[in-house]
Design a protein around this motif. Sequence first.
Motif, PDB file in Angstrom:
ATOM      1  N   VAL A   1      33.112 -30.929 -17.701  1.00 36.29           N
ATOM      2  CA  VAL A   1      33.623 -32.093 -18.426  1.00 36.29           C
ATOM      3  C   VAL A   1      34.687 -32.784 -17.580  1.00 36.29           C
ATOM      4  CG1 VAL A   1      33.120 -31.156 -20.709  1.00 36.29           C
ATOM      5  CG2 VAL A   1      35.333 -30.696 -19.660  1.00 36.29           C
ATOM      6  N   GLU A   2      34.977 -34.022 -17.930  1.00 36.15           N
ATOM      7  CA  GLU A   2      35.973 -34.809 -17.210  1.00 36.15           C
ATOM      8  C   GLU A   2      37.381 -34.398 -17.624  1.00 36.15           C
ATOM      9  OE1 GLU A   2      34.877 -38.827 -18.152  1.00 36.15           O
ATOM     10  OE2 GLU A   2      33.082 -38.729 -16.906  1.00 36.15           O
ATOM     11  N   PRO A   3      38.375 -34.671 -16.777  1.00 37.06           N
ATOM     12  CA  PRO A   3      39.760 -34.295 -17.094  1.00 37.06           C
ATOM     13  C   PRO A   3      40.279 -34.848 -18.424  1.00 37.06           C
ATOM     14  CG  PRO A   3      39.578 -34.834 -14.780  1.00 37.06           C
ATOM     15  CD  PRO A   3      38.260 -35.188 -15.409  1.00 37.06           C
ATOM     16  N   ALA A   4      39.838 -36.020 -18.823  1.00 37.38           N
ATOM     17  CA  ALA A   4      40.289 -36.556 -20.110  1.00 37.38           C
ATOM     18  C   ALA A   4      39.874 -35.630 -21.249  1.00 37.38           C
ATOM     19  CB  ALA A   4      39.719 -37.952 -20.329  1.00 37.38           C
ATOM     20  N   CYS A   5      38.713 -35.058 -21.144  1.00 42.24           N
ATOM     21  CA  CYS A   5      38.254 -34.091 -22.137  1.00 42.24           C
ATOM     22  C   CYS A   5      39.037 -32.793 -22.005  1.00 42.24           C
ATOM     23  CB  CYS A   5      36.767 -33.836 -21.945  1.00 42.24           C
ATOM     24  SG  CYS A   5      36.063 -32.704 -23.138  1.00 42.24           S
ATOM     25  N   GLY A   6      39.423 -32.466 -20.792  1.00 46.02           N
ATOM     26  CA  GLY A   6      40.185 -31.250 -20.549  1.00 46.02           C
ATOM     27  C   GLY A   6      41.519 -31.220 -21.268  1.00 46.02           C
ATOM     28  N   ALA A   7      42.068 -32.389 -21.577  1.00 44.66           N
ATOM     29  CA  ALA A   7      43.349 -32.431 -22.286  1.00 44.66           C
ATOM     30  C   ALA A   7      43.229 -31.791 -23.671  1.00 44.66           C
ATOM     31  CB  ALA A   7      43.843 -33.868 -22.400  1.00 44.66           C
ATOM     32  N   GLY A   8      42.195 -32.136 -24.400  1.00 43.45           N
ATOM     33  CA  GLY A   8      41.975 -31.518 -25.710  1.00 43.45           C
ATOM     34  C   GLY A   8      41.662 -30.039 -25.596  1.00 43.45           C
ATOM     35  N   LEU A   9      40.886 -29.695 -24.589  1.00 45.64           N
ATOM     36  CA  LEU A   9      40.559 -28.288 -24.373  1.00 45.64           C
ATOM     37  C   LEU A   9      41.798 -27.484 -24.008  1.00 45.64           C
ATOM     38  CD1 LEU A   9      37.256 -28.729 -22.346  1.00 45.64           C
ATOM     39  CD2 LEU A   9      37.471 -27.814 -24.656  1.00 45.64           C
ATOM     40  N   ALA A  10      42.685 -28.086 -23.210  1.00 46.90           N
ATOM     41  CA  ALA A  10      43.908 -27.385 -22.797  1.00 46.90           C
ATOM     42  C   ALA A  10      44.754 -27.032 -24.014  1.00 46.90           C
ATOM     43  CB  ALA A  10      44.709 -28.234 -21.821  1.00 46.90           C
ATOM     44  N   ALA A  11      44.874 -27.954 -24.949  1.00 46.24           N
ATOM     45  CA  ALA A  11      45.664 -27.680 -26.158  1.00 46.24           C
ATOM     46  C   ALA A  11      45.092 -26.477 -26.900  1.00 46.24           C
ATOM     47  CB  ALA A  11      45.695 -28.911 -27.056  1.00 46.24           C
ATOM     48  N   ALA A  12      43.774 -26.397 -26.974  1.00 49.73           N
ATOM     49  CA  ALA A  12      43.136 -25.272 -27.668  1.00 49.73           C
ATOM     50  C   ALA A  12      43.256 -23.983 -26.860  1.00 49.73           C
ATOM     51  CB  ALA A  12      41.671 -25.598 -27.942  1.00 49.73           C
ATOM     52  N   TYR A  13      42.963 -24.045 -25.571  1.00 52.13           N
ATOM     53  CA  TYR A  13      43.040 -22.850 -24.734  1.00 52.13           C
ATOM     54  C   TYR A  13      44.458 -22.294 -24.651  1.00 52.13           C
ATOM     55  CZ  TYR A  13      38.282 -23.011 -22.727  1.00 52.13           C
ATOM     56  OH  TYR A  13      36.925 -22.961 -22.522  1.00 52.13           O
ATOM     57  N   GLU A  14      45.448 -23.182 -24.656  1.00 50.13           N
ATOM     58  CA  GLU A  14      46.838 -22.744 -24.510  1.00 50.13           C
ATOM     59  C   GLU A  14      47.520 -22.475 -25.853  1.00 50.13           C
ATOM     60  OE1 GLU A  14      48.699 -25.744 -22.103  1.00 50.13           O
ATOM     61  OE2 GLU A  14      47.460 -25.258 -20.370  1.00 50.13           O
ATOM     62  N   ASN A  15      46.750 -22.527 -26.937  1.00 50.77           N
ATOM     63  CA  ASN A  15      47.304 -22.284 -28.272  1.00 50.77           C
ATOM     64  C   ASN A  15      48.543 -23.141 -28.532  1.00 50.77           C
ATOM     65  OD1 ASN A  15      45.380 -20.241 -29.007  1.00 50.77           O
ATOM     66  ND2 ASN A  15      46.466 -18.871 -27.637  1.00 50.77           N
ATOM     67  N   ALA A  16      48.368 -24.435 -28.393  1.00 51.85           N
ATOM     68  CA  ALA A  16      49.477 -25.366 -28.600  1.00 51.85           C
ATOM     69  C   ALA A  16      50.104 -25.137 -29.972  1.00 51.85           C
ATOM     70  CB  ALA A  16      48.981 -26.809 -28.495  1.00 51.85           C
ATOM     71  N   PRO A  17      51.433 -25.145 -30.047  1.00 49.72           N
ATOM     72  CA  PRO A  17      52.118 -24.879 -31.319  1.00 49.72           C
ATOM     73  C   PRO A  17      51.727 -25.862 -32.423  1.00 49.72           C
ATOM     74  CG  PRO A  17      53.702 -25.442 -29.588  1.00 49.72           C
ATOM     75  CD  PRO A  17      52.362 -25.381 -28.958  1.00 49.72           C
ATOM     76  N   GLU A  18      51.320 -27.065 -32.043  1.00 50.57           N
ATOM     77  CA  GLU A  18      50.898 -28.053 -33.050  1.00 50.57           C
ATOM     78  C   GLU A  18      49.636 -27.613 -33.798  1.00 50.57           C
ATOM     79  OE1 GLU A  18      53.219 -30.062 -29.878  1.00 50.57           O
ATOM     80  OE2 GLU A  18      51.499 -28.718 -29.838  1.00 50.57           O
ATOM     81  N   LEU A  19      48.912 -26.678 -33.229  1.00 53.23           N
ATOM     82  CA  LEU A  19      47.657 -26.220 -33.848  1.00 53.23           C
ATOM     83  C   LEU A  19      47.816 -24.937 -34.650  1.00 53.23           C
ATOM     84  CD1 LEU A  19      45.246 -26.815 -30.826  1.00 53.23           C
ATOM     85  CD2 LEU A  19      45.746 -28.365 -32.723  1.00 53.23           C
ATOM     86  N   GLU A  20      48.999 -24.322 -34.637  1.00 54.79           N
ATOM     87  CA  GLU A  20      49.159 -22.989 -35.216  1.00 54.79           C
ATOM     88  C   GLU A  20      48.935 -22.929 -36.726  1.00 54.79           C
ATOM     89  OE1 GLU A  20      53.986 -22.596 -35.762  1.00 54.79           O
ATOM     90  OE2 GLU A  20      53.077 -21.897 -33.910  1.00 54.79           O
ATOM     91  N   ASN A  21      49.101 -24.022 -37.435  1.00 48.15           N
ATOM     92  CA  ASN A  21      48.910 -24.004 -38.891  1.00 48.15           C
ATOM     93  C   ASN A  21      47.460 -24.239 -39.306  1.00 48.15           C
ATOM     94  OD1 ASN A  21      51.634 -23.492 -39.468  1.00 48.15           O
ATOM     95  ND2 ASN A  21      52.124 -25.659 -39.280  1.00 48.15           N
ATOM     96  N   PHE A  22      46.567 -24.336 -38.345  1.00 48.56           N
ATOM     97  CA  PHE A  22      45.166 -24.609 -38.637  1.00 48.56           C
ATOM     98  C   PHE A  22      44.313 -23.389 -38.313  1.00 48.56           C
ATOM     99  CE2 PHE A  22      47.208 -28.622 -37.655  1.00 48.56           C
ATOM    100  CZ  PHE A  22      46.834 -29.399 -38.740  1.00 48.56           C
ATOM    101  N   SER A  23      43.360 -23.096 -39.173  1.00 47.95           N
ATOM    102  CA  SER A  23      42.492 -21.943 -38.927  1.00 47.95           C
ATOM    103  C   SER A  23      41.178 -22.346 -38.260  1.00 47.95           C
ATOM    104  CB  SER A  23      42.208 -21.200 -40.230  1.00 47.95           C
ATOM    105  OG  SER A  23      41.624 -22.071 -41.167  1.00 47.95           O
ATOM    106  N   ASN A  24      40.777 -23.595 -38.408  1.00 48.40           N
ATOM    107  CA  ASN A  24      39.557 -24.090 -37.776  1.00 48.40           C
ATOM    108  C   ASN A  24      39.909 -25.308 -36.925  1.00 48.40           C
ATOM    109  OD1 ASN A  24      37.565 -22.344 -39.046  1.00 48.40           O
ATOM    110  ND2 ASN A  24      38.141 -23.380 -40.922  1.00 48.40           N
ATOM    111  N   ILE A  25      39.635 -25.212 -35.648  1.00 54.60           N
ATOM    112  CA  ILE A  25      39.953 -26.277 -34.703  1.00 54.60           C
ATOM    113  C   ILE A  25      38.647 -26.826 -34.139  1.00 54.60           C
ATOM    114  CG2 ILE A  25      41.172 -26.898 -32.583  1.00 54.60           C
ATOM    115  CD1 ILE A  25      43.031 -25.854 -34.801  1.00 54.60           C
ATOM    116  N   LEU A  26      38.514 -28.144 -34.128  1.00 57.96           N
ATOM    117  CA  LEU A  26      37.350 -28.799 -33.545  1.00 57.96           C
ATOM    118  C   LEU A  26      37.820 -29.617 -32.355  1.00 57.96           C
ATOM    119  CD1 LEU A  26      34.360 -29.825 -33.662  1.00 57.96           C
ATOM    120  CD2 LEU A  26      35.235 -31.695 -35.070  1.00 57.96           C
ATOM    121  N   VAL A  27      37.215 -29.371 -31.203  1.00 57.66           N
ATOM    122  CA  VAL A  27      37.496 -30.158 -30.012  1.00 57.66           C
ATOM    123  C   VAL A  27      36.200 -30.871 -29.644  1.00 57.66           C
ATOM    124  CG1 VAL A  27      38.212 -30.117 -27.591  1.00 57.66           C
ATOM    125  CG2 VAL A  27      39.205 -28.489 -29.219  1.00 57.66           C
TER     126      VAL A  27
END
Length: 69
Positions: free
Chosen positions: A22-48
Amino acid sequence: MVSDLSALMACERFLDDHCLLVEPACGAGLAAAYENAPELENFSNILVVVCGGATSTINQLRELRKANP
């Protein structure tokens, strides 16, 4: 927000995990998921949404990584 390097590393990790480039622009969303971004911690299902990559090559991603240490 993620760094350019995090986005590029996520692209390579996604390639390793799913054999899809995938292109780097897509990698930004993937990075947040792979790195367990704190903004995502309150969610149990994440869609990228993963799209793009038709114009990217692994060599281009690696050159970009060299430019973003």
